[in-house]
Write a protein that holds these residues in place. Sequence first.
Motif, PDB file in Angstrom:
ATOM      1  N   LEU A  89       0.824  -1.199   0.000  1.00  0.00           N
ATOM      2  CA  LEU A  89       0.000   0.000   0.000  1.00  0.00           C
ATOM      3  C   LEU A  89       0.868   1.261   0.000  1.00  0.00           C
ATOM      4  N   ALA A  90       1.983   1.212   0.712  1.00  0.00           N
ATOM      5  CA  ALA A  90       2.900   2.355   0.717  1.00  0.00           C
ATOM      6  C   ALA A  90       3.447   2.613  -0.684  1.00  0.00           C
ATOM      7  N   ALA A  91       3.787   1.542  -1.402  1.00  0.00           N
ATOM      8  CA  ALA A  91       4.294   1.694  -2.767  1.00  0.00           C
ATOM      9  C   ALA A  91       3.232   2.308  -3.675  1.00  0.00           C
ATOM     10  N   ALA A  92       1.973   1.931  -3.471  1.00  0.00           N
ATOM     11  CA  ALA A  92       0.890   2.506  -4.268  1.00  0.00           C
ATOM     12  C   ALA A  92       0.728   3.989  -3.974  1.00  0.00           C
ATOM     13  N   CYS A  93       0.886   4.376  -2.700  1.00  0.00           N
ATOM     14  CA  CYS A  93       0.789   5.797  -2.338  1.00  0.00           C
ATOM     15  C   CYS A  93       1.919   6.594  -2.982  1.00  0.00           C
ATOM     16  N   LEU A  94       3.114   6.023  -2.988  1.00  0.00           N
ATOM     17  CA  LEU A  94       4.250   6.687  -3.637  1.00  0.00           C
ATOM     18  C   LEU A  94       3.976   6.893  -5.121  1.00  0.00           C
ATOM     19  N   GLU A  95       3.485   5.857  -5.772  1.00  0.00           N
ATOM     20  CA  GLU A  95       3.200   5.948  -7.208  1.00  0.00           C
ATOM     21  C   GLU A  95       2.073   6.947  -7.474  1.00  0.00           C
ATOM     22  N   ALA A 108      -6.982  -4.603  13.517  1.00  0.00           N
ATOM     23  CA  ALA A 108      -8.167  -4.858  12.690  1.00  0.00           C
ATOM     24  C   ALA A 108      -7.826  -5.576  11.396  1.00  0.00           C
ATOM     25  N   GLU A 109      -6.568  -5.941  11.230  1.00  0.00           N
ATOM     26  CA  GLU A 109      -6.089  -6.675  10.060  1.00  0.00           C
ATOM     27  C   GLU A 109      -6.309  -5.899   8.761  1.00  0.00           C
ATOM     28  N   LEU A 110      -6.114  -4.585   8.831  1.00  0.00           N
ATOM     29  CA  LEU A 110      -6.208  -3.746   7.653  1.00  0.00           C
ATOM     30  C   LEU A 110      -4.813  -3.444   7.105  1.00  0.00           C
ATOM     31  N   CYS A 111      -4.695  -3.378   5.797  1.00  0.00           N
ATOM     32  CA  CYS A 111      -3.483  -2.832   5.194  1.00  0.00           C
ATOM     33  C   CYS A 111      -3.509  -1.327   5.456  1.00  0.00           C
ATOM     34  N   LEU A 157      -3.780  12.861  -5.044  1.00  0.00           N
ATOM     35  CA  LEU A 157      -3.184  11.559  -4.741  1.00  0.00           C
ATOM     36  C   LEU A 157      -4.263  10.487  -4.650  1.00  0.00           C
ATOM     37  N   VAL A 158      -5.311  10.786  -3.910  1.00  0.00           N
ATOM     38  CA  VAL A 158      -6.403   9.824  -3.747  1.00  0.00           C
ATOM     39  C   VAL A 158      -7.011   9.464  -5.090  1.00  0.00           C
ATOM     40  N   GLY A 159      -7.074  10.433  -5.989  1.00  0.00           N
ATOM     41  CA  GLY A 159      -7.661  10.186  -7.298  1.00  0.00           C
ATOM     42  C   GLY A 159      -6.923   9.157  -8.129  1.00  0.00           C
ATOM     43  N   HIS A 160      -5.656   8.924  -7.821  1.00  0.00           N
ATOM     44  CA  HIS A 160      -4.871   7.934  -8.575  1.00  0.00           C
ATOM     45  C   HIS A 160      -4.882   6.550  -7.928  1.00  0.00           C
ATOM     46  N   LEU A 161      -5.411   6.434  -6.717  1.00  0.00           N
ATOM     47  CA  LEU A 161      -5.370   5.151  -6.021  1.00  0.00           C
ATOM     48  C   LEU A 161      -6.228   4.060  -6.663  1.00  0.00           C
ATOM     49  N   PRO A 162      -7.432   4.377  -7.182  1.00  0.00           N
ATOM     50  CA  PRO A 162      -8.253   3.293  -7.742  1.00  0.00           C
ATOM     51  C   PRO A 162      -7.566   2.485  -8.841  1.00  0.00           C
ATOM     52  N   ARG A 163      -6.861   3.142  -9.734  1.00  0.00           N
ATOM     53  CA  ARG A 163      -6.222   2.382 -10.822  1.00  0.00           C
ATOM     54  C   ARG A 163      -5.061   1.531 -10.305  1.00  0.00           C
ATOM     55  N   LEU A 164      -4.510   1.906  -9.148  1.00  0.00           N
ATOM     56  CA  LEU A 164      -3.386   1.151  -8.592  1.00  0.00           C
ATOM     57  C   LEU A 164      -3.835   0.023  -7.670  1.00  0.00           C
ATOM     58  N   LEU A 165      -5.006   0.181  -7.067  1.00  0.00           N
ATOM     59  CA  LEU A 165      -5.466  -0.791  -6.074  1.00  0.00           C
ATOM     60  C   LEU A 165      -6.773  -1.467  -6.439  1.00  0.00           C
ATOM     61  N   GLY A 166      -7.569  -0.849  -7.267  1.00  0.00           N
ATOM     62  CA  GLY A 166      -8.896  -1.363  -7.561  1.00  0.00           C
ATOM     63  C   GLY A 166      -8.884  -2.689  -8.277  1.00  0.00           C
ATOM     64  N   GLY A 167      -9.870  -3.516  -7.934  1.00  0.00           N
ATOM     65  CA  GLY A 167     -10.049  -4.780  -8.627  1.00  0.00           C
ATOM     66  C   GLY A 167      -9.148  -5.899  -8.156  1.00  0.00           C
ATOM     67  N   ARG A 168      -8.187  -5.603  -7.286  1.00  0.00           N
ATOM     68  CA  ARG A 168      -7.299  -6.658  -6.803  1.00  0.00           C
ATOM     69  C   ARG A 168      -8.036  -7.534  -5.795  1.00  0.00           C
ATOM     70  N   ALA A 184      -6.383 -10.515  -4.683  1.00  0.00           N
ATOM     71  CA  ALA A 184      -5.378 -11.317  -3.995  1.00  0.00           C
ATOM     72  C   ALA A 184      -5.169 -10.815  -2.577  1.00  0.00           C
ATOM     73  N   ALA A 185      -4.777 -11.730  -1.711  1.00  0.00           N
ATOM     74  CA  ALA A 185      -4.489 -11.362  -0.335  1.00  0.00           C
ATOM     75  C   ALA A 185      -3.235 -10.504  -0.289  1.00  0.00           C
ATOM     76  N   CYS A 186      -3.096  -9.735   0.774  1.00  0.00           N
ATOM     77  CA  CYS A 186      -1.927  -8.893   0.950  1.00  0.00           C
ATOM     78  C   CYS A 186      -0.676  -9.757   1.048  1.00  0.00           C
ATOM     79  N   PRO A 187       0.358  -9.486   0.258  1.00  0.00           N
ATOM     80  CA  PRO A 187       1.573 -10.311   0.305  1.00  0.00           C
ATOM     81  C   PRO A 187       2.361 -10.151   1.595  1.00  0.00           C
ATOM     82  N   HIS A 188       2.037  -9.107   2.378  1.00  0.00           N
ATOM     83  CA  HIS A 188       2.751  -8.871   3.629  1.00  0.00           C
ATOM     84  C   HIS A 188       2.021  -9.450   4.844  1.00  0.00           C
ATOM     85  N   GLY A 189       0.876 -10.068   4.601  1.00  0.00           N
ATOM     86  CA  GLY A 189       0.169 -10.744   5.682  1.00  0.00           C
ATOM     87  C   GLY A 189      -0.626  -9.858   6.609  1.00  0.00           C
ATOM     88  N   CYS A 190      -0.917  -8.615   6.192  1.00  0.00           N
ATOM     89  CA  CYS A 190      -1.677  -7.711   7.068  1.00  0.00           C
ATOM     90  C   CYS A 190      -3.022  -8.296   7.464  1.00  0.00           C
TER      91      CYS A 190
END
Length: 289
Positions: free
Chosen positions: A136-142, A197-200, A239-250, A252-258
Amino acid sequence: MTRMIGVIGGSGLYDVAGLEEPAWTRVETPWGDPSDDILTGRLDGVAMAFLPRHGRGHVHSPSSVPYRANIDALKRLGVTDLVSLSACGSFREDLEPGDFVVVDQFIDRTFAREKSFFGEGCVGHVSVAHPVCGRLAAACLEAATAAGIRVHMGGTYLAMEGPQFSSLAESRLYREVWGCDVIGMTNMPEAKLAREAELCYASVAMITDYDSWHPHHGEVDISQIVATLTGNAEKGRQLVGHLPRLLGGREAACPHGCEHALDNAILTAPEKRDPALVARLDAVAGRVL
């Protein structure tokens, strides 16, 4: 599991532009009322929930923000990925007012807040060695880069109680001895509760000032902070406006186990658990309880 993006907006950021079918939704939690109703809708087709941390009109101080209710409400709505945006001071010359920092570590100096969903009758211990979700941090950077924001990756956030700003001695301690990068008043216990709460969770610090350490900028000037907040809030919306294309539709489970932070975290034997507390934990820890 379909991802749902949650955003907590800090000082100056009280809404999100461009939501489809926007609606302010009241969410009841066993931890009391959240800071405000939650703005729900879809952004570029992706489900999103936005919560103004201090409430519309800025009615909550950092110490009175109902952190447990906020996290519970967002989890209850189905949020999986939570991005925190907050105004912060800078301890580094190169982290200038107007810059954003995707922080990855915290030092918690708060003392007047409830910091856990767990307690007597249901004891739980989660690891916050790495409190920020790397994906999620990488998505925020992008997203910040795509929005044309000057952004820095990584940094330690000193969480102070407030509401007063730092003394010069404190500012020097945090900067010169502890090596912190930014200072704010709201990301703790927020980040700890998000992990329970097991949130990313990812945190973006929006720099407004140099705290009080800088020899050429003097003490914090609230009028200058407010002026910078306005510009930062607009950047935050971009920034928020760019998040859907980076995170939307995924799905898969979080690879970091959050999403499995509570695996083996609850120590109280099932027959010894307080039924009332277990009932309050339905949204936060229902997966393991």
